[in-house]
Enzyme design. Structure first.
Site, PDB file in Angstrom:
ATOM      1  N   ASP A 213       0.833  -1.199   0.000  1.00 18.29           N
ATOM      2  CA  ASP A 213       0.000   0.000   0.000  1.00 18.29           C
ATOM      3  C   ASP A 213       0.873   1.256   0.000  1.00 18.29           C
ATOM      4  OD1 ASP A 213      -2.695   1.289   0.622  1.00 18.29           O
ATOM      5  OD2 ASP A 213      -1.493   2.000   2.300  1.00 18.29           O
ATOM      6  N   GLU A 255       1.216  -0.572  -5.150  1.00 25.02           N
ATOM      7  CA  GLU A 255       0.136   0.413  -5.306  1.00 25.02           C
ATOM      8  C   GLU A 255       0.814   1.771  -5.446  1.00 25.02           C
ATOM      9  OE1 GLU A 255      -3.319   3.133  -3.606  1.00 25.02           O
ATOM     10  OE2 GLU A 255      -1.660   2.516  -2.365  1.00 25.02           O
TER      11      GLU A 255
HETATM   12  C1  NOJ Z   1      -4.297   3.425  -0.144  1.00 20.34           C
HETATM   13  C2  NOJ Z   1      -5.537   2.661   0.170  1.00 20.34           C
HETATM   14  O1  NOJ Z   1      -5.989   2.028  -0.991  1.00 20.34           O
HETATM   15  C3  NOJ Z   1      -6.555   3.645   0.700  1.00 20.34           C
HETATM   16  O2  NOJ Z   1      -7.792   3.023   0.900  1.00 20.34           O
HETATM   17  C4  NOJ Z   1      -6.030   4.268   1.960  1.00 20.34           C
HETATM   18  O3  NOJ Z   1      -6.933   5.256   2.415  1.00 20.34           O
HETATM   19  C5  NOJ Z   1      -4.670   4.906   1.711  1.00 20.34           C
HETATM   20  N1  NOJ Z   1      -3.776   3.991   1.058  1.00 20.34           N
HETATM   21  C6  NOJ Z   1      -4.046   5.352   3.020  1.00 20.34           C
HETATM   22  O4  NOJ Z   1      -3.794   4.260   3.838  1.00 20.34           O
END
Ligand code: NOJ
Length: 571
Positions: A213, A255
């Site tokens: 993430d 991501e």
């Molecule tokens: C990316 C995640 O997909 C999202 O849902 C989240 O709010 C942010 N990272 C921060 O953690």
């Protein structure tokens, strides 16, 4: 291109590049099935629906965070990386889920929010109360809120600074996202060790990999913008090398919501690999742009920019996920156009994006839903579905933030859409009851009973994709056409002698974004004289001309997948 030899683990034969031909499905535990009747989905509930997912053709699950968390950011605010949120279940139930997934020859990917924790994590508590203690340096502290001036704010609707003042430590701490999510300090080697420890903990439990993430944001600097800074890439390389050495066959998925070249950088190089896959953020919004503008040019342009990646690396192609449809990586002009088409009510917007589900975005148009799924399943990379989109679930824009598209899965027309037996008022979010997407008619049971439903259509297209290795493993060659609304490309797989189930094949994919029927001529010199056969119905089309030209007519917003055969052979 050929597969590397399968690796042998006790009792299991793994193809180390399994992810390249897998169909992924993002499933939020909280939203899928409530087995305990407390109003929120859980691990046991998810395990009870693996037969459904296998029937659909899903090979791998991506499960967003299920760690203990105050749930102020859908679980991306972790308060303990080694514990499971009690409402989701226990570690034993998770082990059981992993076993059941593997018994079906499916795989399971976890989410790892490693850039930040919740402010309720014990590391933060210790950091703020004991600056000289072992966790004193675990976060990014400063006496001013003026450091890192080039770092943009991501949650523009909620935050006006990336710094927050902590009244306990009497210093500012840095946060890329919500102020309750302090960023970990990657300058501190102890943070690396702690995250490696978390990764080993879950991989040892059998998970098949991680979605990393917010991976661009690990390091920040005075000069840079804190996105993909060189030491961030060094860290990912070290992580990849540990995973390859200790847990071969597991994957890391980036991501990274960035421009094409920057996203590709998270895949590394042949010599120094980073992630195995990266979400294709550049392509996603351009699919939606093409649908409304009736122009394929932007999509073609970005497809030609993102193709140069290391051997064995792959794109994670997606249409929607649990976040807003982000418009950060398009020009201002395109962004305004997209808002006008897809988020005409300001309530549909959040941050720099659109908080709607796939079917409502496309106004429930069956031809558009088919067109975008056909793209999802034929573009270079592995497709990622978002739970509920296979039945065309709706959203609820009256709910706050991204909860609009995180409502309970709609299984049946019964109470709570068959998601839970709880009192409807107890559900973690209400089920969708809007006129068009009401669970009484948009649900799995009803769509299973209708052979022409979207669910059956999606399942069929997944199975057709799987019958053709070119989609998962082949190269992609974008072709020139004489129509601005058309995207045409050939997916080519050379085949492998050692894998007779993967014959050499070329498949021509043609998509028309035009809102009326059209005729198009496509240049395919390399495939002159080849025969064309529809991969769905087996119907023969006129062959490619000796001059390499193909003229086709396409109905409104429609597509073809055509096998390019050899005139002298059977296909
Ligand atoms: C990316 C995640 O997909 C999202 O849902 C989240 O709010 C942010 N990272 C921060 O953690």
């Amino acid at each position: 291109m050929s597969f590397t030899a399968p690796i042998q683990l006790p009792g299991l034969v793994l193809n180390p590049q399994w992810y390249r031909s897998a169909v992924f499905y993002e499933v939020m535990i909280r939203a899928f099935v409530d087995s305990k009747g407390d109003g929120a989905g859980d691990l046991t509930g998810l395990a009870s629906k693996l037969d459904y997912l296998q029937w659909l053709g899903v090979d791998a699950l991506w499960v967003p965070p299920f760690f203990t968390s105050p749930l102020k950011d859908g679980g991306y605010d972790v308060s303990d990386y080694k514990a499971i949120l009690p409402e989701f279940g226990t570690v034993e139930e998770f082990r059981d889920l992993v076993t059941k997934v593997h018994e079906r020859n499916m795989r399971i990917i976890m989410d790892l929010p490693l850039n930040h924790t919740s402010d309720q994590h014990d590391w933060f508590e210790q950091s703020r109360t004991d600056p000289d203690g072992p966790y004193g340096d675990f976060y990014v502290w400063s006496d001013t809120d003026e450091k890192f001036p080039n770092v943009r704010i991501i949650f523009t609707d909620y935050e006006d600074s990336n710094w927050a003042f902590d009244p306990v430590r009497r210093q500012f701490y840095f946060h890329r996202f919500f102020s309750h999510q302090p960023d970990l300090n990657y300058e501190n080697p102890a943070v690396h060790a702690a995250i490696f420890d978390v990764v080993r903990f879950w991989l040892a439990m059998g998970v098949d990999g991680f979605r990393l993430d917010a991976i661009p944001y690990l390091y920040e600097s005075e000069e840079g913008n804190g996105e993909g800074e060189p030491p961030t890439h060094d860290f990912i390389r070290a992580l990849r090398s540990m995973v390859d050495d200790e847990f071969p066959g597991r994957v890391l998925i980036a991501e990274a919501n960035q421009w094409p070249r920057e996203v590709a950088a998270f895949l590394g190089t042949d010599e120094e690999p980073e992630c195995h896959m990266a979400f294709d953020f550049p392509v996603m919004p351009r699919i939606f742009y093409s649908l409304r503008s009736q122009h394929a040019g932007e999509l073609i342009q970005v497809l030609s920019e993102t193709t140069d990646i290391p051997t064995g690396a792959g794109w994670a192609v997606f249409l929607r996920n649990h976040d807003e449809l982000t418009l950060e990586m398009v020009s201002e002009e395109y962004r305004q156009a997209m808002y006008g088409w897809y988020a005409y009510d300001p309530r549909m917007r959040v941050n720099v994006g659109i908080r709607r589900r796939l079917a409502p975005l496309l106004d429930n148009s069956r031809s558009e839903l088919e067109l975008v799924h056909a793209l999802l399943f034929s573009l270079e990379g592995s497709p990622f579905l978002y739970y509920g989109d296979e039945i065309g679930m709706g959203d609820n824009i009256w709910l706050p933030d991204r909860d609009s598209s995180r409502t309970p899965m709609q299984w049946t027309p019964d109470r709570n859409a068959g998601f839970s037996s709880a009192d409807p008022g107890q559900l973690y979010l209400p089920v969708v009851q809007s006129l068009v997407y009401h669970y009484s008619h948009v649900n799995v049971e009803a769509q299973l009973a209708q052979s022409r439903s979207l669910l059956h259509w999606v399942r069929n297209v997944i199975h057709v994709r799987k019958a053709h290795p070119a989609f998962g493993l082949g190269s992609m060659h974008v072709l020139e056409t004489d129509h601005e609304s058309v995207l045409a490309f050939v997916r080519s797989h050379e085949g492998a002698v050692s894998h007779p189930s993967e014959p050499a094949e070329d498949i021509l994919c043609v998509f028309s974004f035009a809102h009326n029927p059209i005729s198009v001529t496509i240049s395919a010199e390399q495939w002159a004289d080849r025969t064309l056969t529809d991969v769905f119905g087996g119907e023969r089309f006129p062959s490619v001309g000796a001059d390499g030209l193909i003229t086709l007519t396409l109905g409104t917003q429609s597509f073809y997948w055509l096998h390019l055969g050899h005139p002298t052979r059977r296909h």
